[in-house]
Design a protein around this motif. Structure first.
Motif, PDB file in Angstrom:
ATOM      1  N   UNK A  96      35.226  32.054  26.770  1.00  0.00           N
ATOM      2  CA  UNK A  96      35.025  31.812  25.372  1.00  0.00           C
ATOM      3  C   UNK A  96      34.255  30.444  24.240  1.00  0.00           C
ATOM      4  N   UNK A  97      33.717  31.142  23.604  1.00  0.00           N
ATOM      5  CA  UNK A  97      33.479  29.653  22.639  1.00  0.00           C
ATOM      6  C   UNK A  97      34.008  29.140  21.068  1.00  0.00           C
ATOM      7  N   UNK A  98      33.949  27.832  21.369  1.00  0.00           N
ATOM      8  CA  UNK A  98      34.791  27.458  20.435  1.00  0.00           C
ATOM      9  C   UNK A  98      33.994  26.152  20.099  1.00  0.00           C
ATOM     10  N   UNK A  99      33.880  25.888  18.256  1.00  0.00           N
ATOM     11  CA  UNK A  99      33.180  24.487  17.869  1.00  0.00           C
ATOM     12  C   UNK A  99      34.082  23.966  17.178  1.00  0.00           C
ATOM     13  N   UNK A 100      34.790  23.262  18.133  1.00  0.00           N
ATOM     14  CA  UNK A 100      35.531  21.612  17.707  1.00  0.00           C
ATOM     15  C   UNK A 100      36.034  21.002  19.155  1.00  0.00           C
ATOM     16  N   UNK A 101      36.111  20.246  19.294  1.00  0.00           N
ATOM     17  CA  UNK A 101      35.580  18.831  18.140  1.00  0.00           C
ATOM     18  C   UNK A 101      34.104  19.108  18.039  1.00  0.00           C
ATOM     19  N   UNK A 102      33.035  19.418  19.098  1.00  0.00           N
ATOM     20  CA  UNK A 102      32.374  20.286  19.493  1.00  0.00           C
ATOM     21  C   UNK A 102      31.729  21.464  20.187  1.00  0.00           C
ATOM     22  N   UNK A 103      30.944  21.702  20.027  1.00  0.00           N
ATOM     23  CA  UNK A 103      30.546  23.207  20.413  1.00  0.00           C
ATOM     24  C   UNK A 103      30.507  23.087  21.997  1.00  0.00           C
ATOM     25  N   UNK A 104      31.304  24.191  22.733  1.00  0.00           N
ATOM     26  CA  UNK A 104      31.028  24.248  23.532  1.00  0.00           C
ATOM     27  C   UNK A 104      32.428  25.485  24.385  1.00  0.00           C
ATOM     28  N   UNK A 105      31.855  26.512  25.827  1.00  0.00           N
ATOM     29  CA  UNK A 105      32.212  27.499  25.706  1.00  0.00           C
ATOM     30  C   UNK A 105      33.774  26.852  26.821  1.00  0.00           C
ATOM     31  N   UNK A 106      35.003  27.878  26.885  1.00  0.00           N
ATOM     32  CA  UNK A 106      35.805  27.434  27.626  1.00  0.00           C
ATOM     33  C   UNK A 106      36.122  28.395  28.462  1.00  0.00           C
ATOM     34  N   UNK A 107      37.217  28.773  29.862  1.00  0.00           N
ATOM     35  CA  UNK A 107      37.687  30.002  30.292  1.00  0.00           C
ATOM     36  C   UNK A 107      38.839  29.108  30.984  1.00  0.00           C
ATOM     37  N   UNK A 108      39.695  30.155  32.049  1.00  0.00           N
ATOM     38  CA  UNK A 108      40.675  30.078  31.965  1.00  0.00           C
ATOM     39  C   UNK A 108      40.992  30.164  33.190  1.00  0.00           C
ATOM     40  N   UNK A 109      41.971  29.180  34.927  1.00  0.00           N
ATOM     41  CA  UNK A 109      41.413  30.042  36.254  1.00  0.00           C
ATOM     42  C   UNK A 109      40.434  29.922  36.889  1.00  0.00           C
ATOM     43  N   UNK A 110      39.120  28.942  37.096  1.00  0.00           N
ATOM     44  CA  UNK A 110      37.561  28.454  37.386  1.00  0.00           C
ATOM     45  C   UNK A 110      38.354  28.574  38.786  1.00  0.00           C
ATOM     46  N   UNK A 111      37.770  29.079  39.551  1.00  0.00           N
ATOM     47  CA  UNK A 111      37.813  28.727  41.038  1.00  0.00           C
ATOM     48  C   UNK A 111      36.340  27.563  41.187  1.00  0.00           C
ATOM     49  N   UNK A 112      37.278  26.835  42.125  1.00  0.00           N
ATOM     50  CA  UNK A 112      35.810  25.403  42.450  1.00  0.00           C
ATOM     51  C   UNK A 112      35.245  26.423  44.340  1.00  0.00           C
ATOM     52  N   UNK A 113      34.551  26.125  44.858  1.00  0.00           N
ATOM     53  CA  UNK A 113      34.404  26.714  45.903  1.00  0.00           C
ATOM     54  C   UNK A 113      33.906  26.319  47.033  1.00  0.00           C
ATOM     55  N   UNK A 114      33.977  25.876  48.675  1.00  0.00           N
ATOM     56  CA  UNK A 114      33.694  25.648  49.118  1.00  0.00           C
ATOM     57  C   UNK A 114      32.987  25.853  50.605  1.00  0.00           C
ATOM     58  N   UNK A 115      32.014  26.234  50.852  1.00  0.00           N
ATOM     59  CA  UNK A 115      31.874  27.511  51.895  1.00  0.00           C
ATOM     60  C   UNK A 115      32.189  28.442  51.749  1.00  0.00           C
ATOM     61  N   UNK A 116      32.112  29.173  50.515  1.00  0.00           N
ATOM     62  CA  UNK A 116      32.381  30.535  50.159  1.00  0.00           C
ATOM     63  C   UNK A 116      34.405  30.346  50.051  1.00  0.00           C
ATOM     64  N   UNK A 117      34.917  29.574  50.386  1.00  0.00           N
ATOM     65  CA  UNK A 117      36.776  28.835  50.762  1.00  0.00           C
ATOM     66  C   UNK A 117      36.909  28.261  49.685  1.00  0.00           C
ATOM     67  N   UNK A 118      37.864  28.497  48.472  1.00  0.00           N
ATOM     68  CA  UNK A 118      38.518  28.004  47.217  1.00  0.00           C
ATOM     69  C   UNK A 118      39.210  26.686  48.029  1.00  0.00           C
ATOM     70  N   UNK A 119      38.424  25.384  47.110  1.00  0.00           N
ATOM     71  CA  UNK A 119      39.456  24.265  47.775  1.00  0.00           C
ATOM     72  C   UNK A 119      39.871  23.465  46.171  1.00  0.00           C
ATOM     73  N   UNK A 120      39.617  24.801  45.249  1.00  0.00           N
ATOM     74  CA  UNK A 120      40.447  24.433  43.242  1.00  0.00           C
ATOM     75  C   UNK A 120      40.607  24.944  42.554  1.00  0.00           C
ATOM     76  N   UNK A 121      41.512  25.599  41.993  1.00  0.00           N
ATOM     77  CA  UNK A 121      41.493  26.989  40.789  1.00  0.00           C
ATOM     78  C   UNK A 121      42.021  24.794  39.869  1.00  0.00           C
TER      79      UNK A 121
END
Length: 495
Positions: A96-121
């Motif tokens: 999603x695009x938001x311009x408050x407090x300054x322009x940025x994109x946001x998202x929910x439930x992003x996954x962080x991967x290490x060697x294809x294994x999920x290490x963070x949500x």
């Protein structure tokens, strides 16, 4: 003829209606032109129009990214995160695009991967974008990243994620992690402990030319601040941990150009500084410190985790240990109450300063699967009485910490024993052993006794003395209190 007249009338009405409409339109146009001309001469209206125009253009400018192709933007964000931090991410929902407090994109439930294994949500993900690239459709330039409410599940092999952050190439952007938890797990996915992150950030220090991690966190209910700096050019890693609650500061600087991983660890506790030498091998960490009064040695085995430590003191105050804020906070935090912690700690003191004629204290603590066993510990009193501890355990229960067990006094020289307690010769009897159960409450700093036996015998007077002592709030760790208590017990037994 009549029909022609009717038709003529209808046509006339239509013509009149059209004329009226045209007249109304041109009248409105004329009023608009006149109003515009008047506005030219009204200074306030010109200012108002300028402000409205600026606001309108600003909104249009900031809303330009809504025209972007979001799939392409997602791909671009993933690529830029990987290029900057060598980290792979996966979007589980759209951006999603938001311009408050300054322009940025946001998202929910992003996954962080290490060697294809999920290490963070990541529950809440934000990435800010550069103003300069707004008109380059679908070609954004990312800036700061915020990871809010992250659950990390970290094993030993996943430390590369944090190590890679400290190896980031120089840039002006920051990676911030807020309101998150790091769950440290073993090979069986059992949680060893949880580190709470209140606020942390990775960035490149342009002044000192090094990558920096600053984290305000909490572990075992103990808040601390951690600062790690990596000078890639000179290959120096510096480390600082500060806990105001524990009145503790730990500092270290490592030159990783050297093949052998050795160094000095500086620990400041209650404004007293100590330096420890350490050496790291593939499977162990060895720490040693020596001075005129004490020798401190620790060996930590990584596979599996096991700690062996030896403390040797020439003189020591029991009071310094039991009333030590660092020691008490460690106990209250229940950092030791962990079933995955295994250790053997040997604590030897030649002379106990605050107990009359006590010496050769030997505390042997065995930690195994959450059990803390002090059995086989002992201390010598006046060189002729051996005080031993059996079935002694440290217990954690609903925020309370208690040390309980059984102790025995084996008397070798009765004459010296009786002289100290000033027992009259005509009252003296042969005594071989005194035994009793004890419980020390660390929260209230109070000790109580039970089942006192002299050569396996007791009487009502002894039981009354013990009960009366337990009912008082007086602390036991005092020379006079200790002497009076034992003296009363002996007189009750002899009488």
């Amino acid at each position: 003829m009549r029909k022609q007249n009717l038709l003529s009338k209808k046509i006339s009405k239509q013509i009149i209606s059209i004329n009226n409409l045209l007249e109304s339109y041109f009248n409105s146009l004329r009023r608009f032109i006149l109003d515009t001309k008047r506005l030219r001469f009204d200074k306030n209206n010109r200012v108002f129009l300028v402000i409205v125009t600026i606001i309108f253009l600003t909104i249009v400018y900031f809303l330009i990214p809504t025209a972007y192709n979001k799939e392409l933007i997602q791909k671009e964000i993933k690529n830029q995160i990987y290029q900057k931090y060598n980290t792979k991410v996966k979007f589980n929902s759209g951006i999603q695009y938001n311009f408050f407090p300054k322009p940025h994109f946001s998202s929910k439930n992003l996954l962080i991967l290490n060697d294809q294994r999920k290490i963070g949500e990541v529950k809440n993900f934000k990435i800010y974008i550069d103003f300069k690239n707004f008109f380059k459709f679908n070609q954004i330039q990312t800036q700061d990243i915020i990871l809010d409410k992250v659950d990390f599940n970290i094993k030993k092999s996943d430390f590369s994620f944090f190590i890679n952050l400290l190896k980031t190439e120089p840039n002006r952007n920051k990676l911030k992690i807020k309101r998150s938890n790091i769950f440290f797990t073993n090979k069986n996915d059992e949680v060893l402990f949880i580190n709470q992150i209140n606020d942390s950030q990775f960035y490149y220090d342009l002044k000192n030319l090094k990558n920096v991690l600053v984290s305000k966190s909490k572990v075992f209910n103990v808040p601390y601040k951690l600062i790690i700096g990596n000078d890639k050019l000179n290959e120096i890693l510096d480390f600082e941990l500060v806990s105001k609650k524990l009145v503790l500061k730990i500092e270290n600087e490592t030159d990783y150009k050297k093949k052998n991983d050795t160094g000095n660890l500086k620990i400041s506790f209650k404004n007293k500084n100590n330096t420890f030498e350490y050496q790291i091998s593939e499977n162990t960490l060895d720490i040693i410190s020596k001075d005129n009064n004490k020798i401190f040695k620790v060996v930590i085995e990584f596979k599996p985790f096991y700690l062996v430590s030896n403390f040797e003191y020439q003189t020591f105050r029991i009071k310094d240990l039991l009333e030590n804020p660092f020691f008490m906070e460690i106990l209250k935090s229940q950092i030791l109450n962990n079933k995955n912690l295994n250790a053997f700690i040997n604590f030897d003191v030649k002379n106990v300063y605050d107990f009359d004629r006590f010496s050769d204290l030997s505390i042997k603590l065995k930690i195994e699967e959450g059990n803390y066993n002090f059995s086989n510990s002992n201390i010598i009193w006046k060189e002729n009485v051996n005080v031993g501890f059996s079935d002694s355990f440290l217990n954690f229960d609903k925020g309370k910490i208690n040390l309980n067990g059984r102790t025995s006094f084996d008397i070798k020289s009765q004459d010296e024993f009786y002289k100290f307690f000033q027992i009259k010769k005509d009252l003296r009897k042969n005594i071989g052993k005194i035994e009793l159960d004890f419980n020390y409450d660390f929260n209230e700093e109070k000790i109580t006794f039970d089942n006192l036996r002299i050569d396996n015998k007791s009487n009502k007077k002894i039981e009354e003395i013990v009960s009366n002592f337990n009912s008082k709030s007086k602390k036991f760790f005092n020379k006079v209190t200790f002497k009076n208590f034992v003296n009363d017990i002996l007189l009750a037994y002899f009488g």
